[in-house]
Design an enzyme around this catalytic site. Structure first.
Site, PDB file in Angstrom:
ATOM      1  CD  GLU A 123      45.902  45.011  52.031  1.00  0.00           C
ATOM      2  OE1 GLU A 123      45.079  44.544  51.224  1.00  0.00           O
ATOM      3  OE2 GLU A 123      45.592  45.367  53.173  1.00  0.00           O
ATOM      4  CE  LYS A 125      42.047  48.214  42.586  1.00  0.00           C
ATOM      5  NZ  LYS A 125      41.430  47.245  41.683  1.00  0.00           N
ATOM      6  CG  ASP A 127      42.924  42.824  37.424  1.00  0.00           C
ATOM      7  OD1 ASP A 127      41.834  43.310  37.798  1.00  0.00           O
ATOM      8  OD2 ASP A 127      43.383  42.993  36.284  1.00  0.00           O
ATOM      9  CE1 TYR A 239      38.168  46.566  56.225  1.00  0.00           C
ATOM     10  CE2 TYR A 239      36.290  46.247  54.747  1.00  0.00           C
ATOM     11  CZ  TYR A 239      36.909  46.937  55.782  1.00  0.00           C
ATOM     12  OH  TYR A 239      36.266  47.990  56.357  1.00  0.00           O
ATOM     13  CE  LYS A 324      42.528  50.221  39.111  1.00  0.00           C
ATOM     14  NZ  LYS A 324      41.542  50.607  38.142  1.00  0.00           N
ATOM     15  CB  CYS A 418      42.148  24.376   5.143  1.00  0.00           C
ATOM     16  SG  CYS A 418      43.557  23.815   6.098  1.00  0.00           S
ATOM     17  CB  CYS A 421      44.213  20.340   3.278  1.00  0.00           C
ATOM     18  SG  CYS A 421      42.665  20.821   4.057  1.00  0.00           S
ATOM     19  CB  CYS A 436      40.550  22.579   8.388  1.00  0.00           C
ATOM     20  SG  CYS A 436      40.777  21.488   6.987  1.00  0.00           S
ATOM     21  CB  CYS A 441      43.335  18.953   7.750  1.00  0.00           C
ATOM     22  SG  CYS A 441      44.430  20.367   7.472  1.00  0.00           S
TER      23      CYS A 441
HETATM   24  S1  IVH Z   1      40.020  46.722  49.956  1.00  0.00           S
HETATM   25  C1  IVH Z   1      36.882  49.046  51.877  1.00  0.00           C
HETATM   26  N1  IVH Z   1      42.200  45.498  49.152  1.00  0.00           N
HETATM   27  O1  IVH Z   1      39.687  46.347  44.146  1.00  0.00           O
HETATM   28  C2  IVH Z   1      37.903  48.147  51.302  1.00  0.00           C
HETATM   29  N2  IVH Z   1      40.417  45.745  47.607  1.00  0.00           N
HETATM   30  O2  IVH Z   1      38.867  48.810  42.871  1.00  0.00           O
HETATM   31  C3  IVH Z   1      37.543  47.700  49.963  1.00  0.00           C
HETATM   32  N3  IVH Z   1      40.859  44.741  45.421  1.00  0.00           N
HETATM   33  O3  IVH Z   1      36.327  46.130  45.074  1.00  0.00           O
HETATM   34  C4  IVH Z   1      38.436  46.813  49.262  1.00  0.00           C
HETATM   35  N4  IVH Z   1      42.871  43.974  45.895  1.00  0.00           N
HETATM   36  O4  IVH Z   1      37.595  43.944  44.498  1.00  0.00           O
HETATM   37  C5  IVH Z   1      40.961  45.930  48.810  1.00  0.00           C
HETATM   38  N5  IVH Z   1      44.171  44.415  48.602  1.00  0.00           N
HETATM   39  C6  IVH Z   1      42.956  44.825  48.264  1.00  0.00           C
HETATM   40  C7  IVH Z   1      42.421  44.604  46.987  1.00  0.00           C
HETATM   41  C8  IVH Z   1      41.132  45.088  46.689  1.00  0.00           C
HETATM   42  C9  IVH Z   1      41.938  44.049  44.972  1.00  0.00           C
HETATM   43  C10 IVH Z   1      39.668  45.024  44.602  1.00  0.00           C
HETATM   44  C11 IVH Z   1      38.338  44.845  45.288  1.00  0.00           C
HETATM   45  C12 IVH Z   1      37.702  46.206  45.220  1.00  0.00           C
HETATM   46  C13 IVH Z   1      38.358  46.800  44.028  1.00  0.00           C
HETATM   47  C14 IVH Z   1      38.296  48.305  44.019  1.00  0.00           C
END
Ligand code: IVH
Length: 679
Positions: A123, A125, A127, A239, A324, A418, A421, A436, A441
């Site tokens: 999946e 991740k 942010d 989840y 990451k 400024c 001006c 300013c 201005c």
């Molecule tokens: S699963 C036990 N899935 O990343 C499962 N987390 O660095 C726990 N996060 O605290 C989380 N995308 O805030 C999961 N597809 C995803 C995610 C995800 C972002 C975040 C989440 C977690 C943090 C950990």
């Protein structure tokens, strides 16, 4: 007696109508905010909301807490209360390479009975920040942040304002909803919303958020839900815990989507770690083009029984980890700092850099936000600096490579005057911005005019910043209305202005009178009125005349227009010089009305699914989207077999490729506009 019955009847009818409207609105919010594929226009949606509010105002005792009108309810509180999670919110360990992923796979297999087959779910991740949502009998009853994993903060009132989060779950046919559901996911801020928010904050002299994640966290942890509501947050569910969880994680994701949650369309079930590693490489290409930030990919064991066997170490599950991506960075020299006065009088510093390649483009300028930013990073002229893309879009100075200092670097001089001006500048109280102090201005007028004529606004060709500057210097114009009384002999007085260019310029100015009200409203540079809001206002009111009599409440009831925007518009329209400007613009023959193209079955886009990608020459994304929706098209965020047209601008990436691979018709902006008008 007969009269009483009559009332009872009306009441029952009204309440039934309200319930029908709630259902309709919920469904359309789902299409709009979750599927990104609306089927009705904003105006139609607004009409339903207005009618529902009307009925609810008559029967205030019969308004259910989960009515779509009740998303922003409750008053600001003084602090968040603590809540204990039903099950701890776990975090994730990190890996940074294919080797580490293979080691993770080995550890997983080592923890399971000999010879176990392990399937993974991959999946994005997201942010943002983790949230747990509790639903009892299908109704959202509580939302909490992660906190320390065991105890979090109760942010229910704020979470209710996030439109992609259902207040009431959809009940899939043939399925009974579990009595108790604990849905985990990520609250995030889409990139465009992040950029808009920062622009707004800079204008108001407030500090900017460093990235969309901080902006999302800052917006969710607001004591006043009104503020959260104004921040365009969204939510991905990833989840399902406890009672509602299925045997396979992928099945839980599918169930979440059926319940009405936004689930990433980019998740994938893979057979083994090789396929997982391939996903990570593929997704790295794809993620650049997403509307939100991702900082990696998450790998999860699909079988929930296997997950249980594996368990957790401390705060991290043994059955999942995060890969990451390395941040994209580049090193270059900061040659100078350019302080510019914006439309609102704020001085903004920009780093002038030795051009360097970063994430596929050449970067020569980077934002430095404000004085505090420069000081906190101890930035000096001549420094070698590391830059990256903040929120993966705007280049930002990450840090100074102090190891490479030679001693020849110069301290940054914060302007006391400024640059435009020469008036003194000031920094008020807690504000991060330097402004300013000259209310007149020239920069304000100049920047305002440059905005007025710009492509996205009145689109006056041949009238770039240098022409505006020349016109101002020659005293030929003072404000936007003056442009329309320019004479050829005046224009010819400008340097480097020949007969031909003068004719062209005047023709372009004259042609801009035909722009409809939406363009004009955006061009006026009213605070908080971007292209999309301008169009919404134009669609709703149809004419400047109607807008001039509007009250703040009336404006705030419109979708995507909150109290802040409403207030700003009403205030702007009440200023005598602005009213005067409006009158002069109308007298000059500008179109002060808006006629939305009727959504008709004759339009080639009617009922079709469109995807926009890349940067278009004149249209902003939001604007193009609304235009398409106005003629009855559905606009989607991703290309699939169901897509009818892809409208591609410059630097269109993976979506364009996918369209070509699927044989979807690709149009450029000009072709799109032509077809839109039915030409
Ligand atoms: S699963 C036990 N899935 O990343 C499962 N987390 O660095 C726990 N996060 O605290 C989380 N995308 O805030 C999961 N597809 C995803 C995610 C995800 C972002 C975040 C989440 C977690 C943090 C950990």
């Amino acid at each position: 007696m007969a009269e009483m019955d009559l009332f009872a009847d009306t009441r029952a009818e009204d309440l039934a109508e309200a319930e029908r409207l709630r259902k309709e609105i919920r469904h359309n919010e789902y299409l709009y905010y979750v599927l990104d594929a609306p089927e009705i226009t904003d105006a139609e949606y607004d009409r339903m909301m207005v009618r529902l509010r009307e009925i609810e105002a008559e029967y205030p005792d019969s308004v259910p807490a989960d009515s779509p009108t009740q998303r922003v309810g409750g008053r600001a509180s003084s602090q968040f209360t603590e809540v204990r999670h039903l099950e701890p919110l776990l975090s994730l360990g990190n890996v940074f390479s294919a080797e580490e992923l293979r080691a993770f796979d080995e550890r997983v297999k080592g923890g399971l009975p000999e010879g176990s087959r392990v399937e993974y779910v991959m999946e994005p991740k997201i942010d943002g920040l983790a949230c747990s949502l509790i639903y009892e009998n299908g109704r959202l009853v509580r939302a909490a942040t992660r906190g320390d994993g065991t105890v979090g903060e109760n942010v229910t009132a704020n979470v209710r304002t996030i439109r992609s989060i259902p207040l009431v779950l959809k009940a899939p046919e043939g399925e009974t909803l579990p009595e108790l559901l604990d849905v985990r996911g990520e609250v995030y801020m889409p990139r465009h919303a992040f950029m808009q928010l920062n622009e707004q904050r800079a204008e108001r002299g407030e500090s900017e958020f460093a990235n969309p994640r901080n902006a999302a966290a800052g917006s969710l942890r607001q004591l006043d839900p009104q503020v959260t509501a104004s921040r365009s947050l969204s939510f991905f569910a990833y989840y399902l815990v406890g009672e509602g969880a299925r045997e396979k994680h992928s099945e839980s994701l599918a169930a979440l989507a059926r319940y009405g949650f936004k689930v990433s369309e980019n998740y994938k079930v893979v057979e083994n770690i090789d396929a997982a590693i391939k996903y990570i490489a593929d997704f790295n290409e794809l993620r650049q083009g997403l509307a939100y930030d991702t900082d990696g990919a998450v790998i999860k064991v699909n079988d929930v029984y296997q997950q249980r066997i594996l368990g957790a170490t401390g705060k991290d599950p043994r059955w999942a980890t995060a890969y990451k991506y390395p941040p994209e960075q580049a090193e270059t020299t900061l040659e100078d700092i350019d302080w510019r006065v914006g439309r609102t009088g704020v001085l903004t510093p920009t780093a002038v850099l030795t051009p360097v390649k970063l994430s596929g483009s050449v970067v020569s300028r980077a934002t430095l936000h404000n004085e505090d930013f420069i000081r906190s990073k101890d930035i000096r002229i001549g420094d070698r600096v590391l830059i990256n893309k903040a929120g993966e879009i705007i280049p930002e100075v990450l840090r100074v490579v102090t190891e490479k200092r030679t001693g020849a670097e110069k301290e940054v001089e914060i302007p006391t005057k400024c640059p435009d001006c020469g008036w003194s500048v000031e920094r008020k109280g807690a504000e991060a911005a330097i402004r300013c102090t000259n209310p007149h201005c020239p920069a304000l007028g100049r920047e305002g005019l440059i905005h007025f004529v710009s492509r996205e606004a009145m689109n006056i060709e041949g009238c770039g910043p240098s022409v505006i500057n020349a016109l101002l210097d020659a005293g030929l114009v003072r404000d936007a209305a003056d442009l329309y009384s320019l004479k050829k002999e005046d224009v010819l007085k400008l340097e480097r202005m020949g007969e031909k260019s003068a004719d062209k310029l005047l023709a372009a100015i004259a042609a801009s009178k035909a722009n409809e009200l939406d363009k004009l409203l955006f061009a006026l540079g009213i605070r908080h009125v971007g292209a999309k809001v301008a169009r919404t206002l134009a669609v709703e009111f149809g004419s400047m005349e109607a807008l001039l009599t509007a009250e703040a409440d009336q404006l705030a009831a419109i979708r995507d227009i909150g109290a802040v925007i409403a207030e700003s518009v009403v205030t702007w329209l009440s200023v005598p010089t602005n009213r005067d400007l409006m009158e002069r613009l109308a007298a000059a023959g500008l179109t002060m009305t808006f006629t939305a193209p009727a959504s008709s079955e004759d339009n080639p886009f009617f009922g079709k699914t469109l995807v926009f990608t890349g940067t278009m020459p004149t249209l902003g994304r939001a604007e193009a989207k609304t235009m398409a929706q106005d003629v009855g098209a559905k606009v989607s965020g991703s290309v699939s077999k169901k897509t009818d047209y892809v409208i591609a601008g410059a630097e269109a990436g993976s979506k364009l490729e996918k369209a070509q691979a699927l044989g979807v018709t690709v149009l450029d902006e000009a072709e799109f506009l032509k077809m839109l008008k039915g030409e």
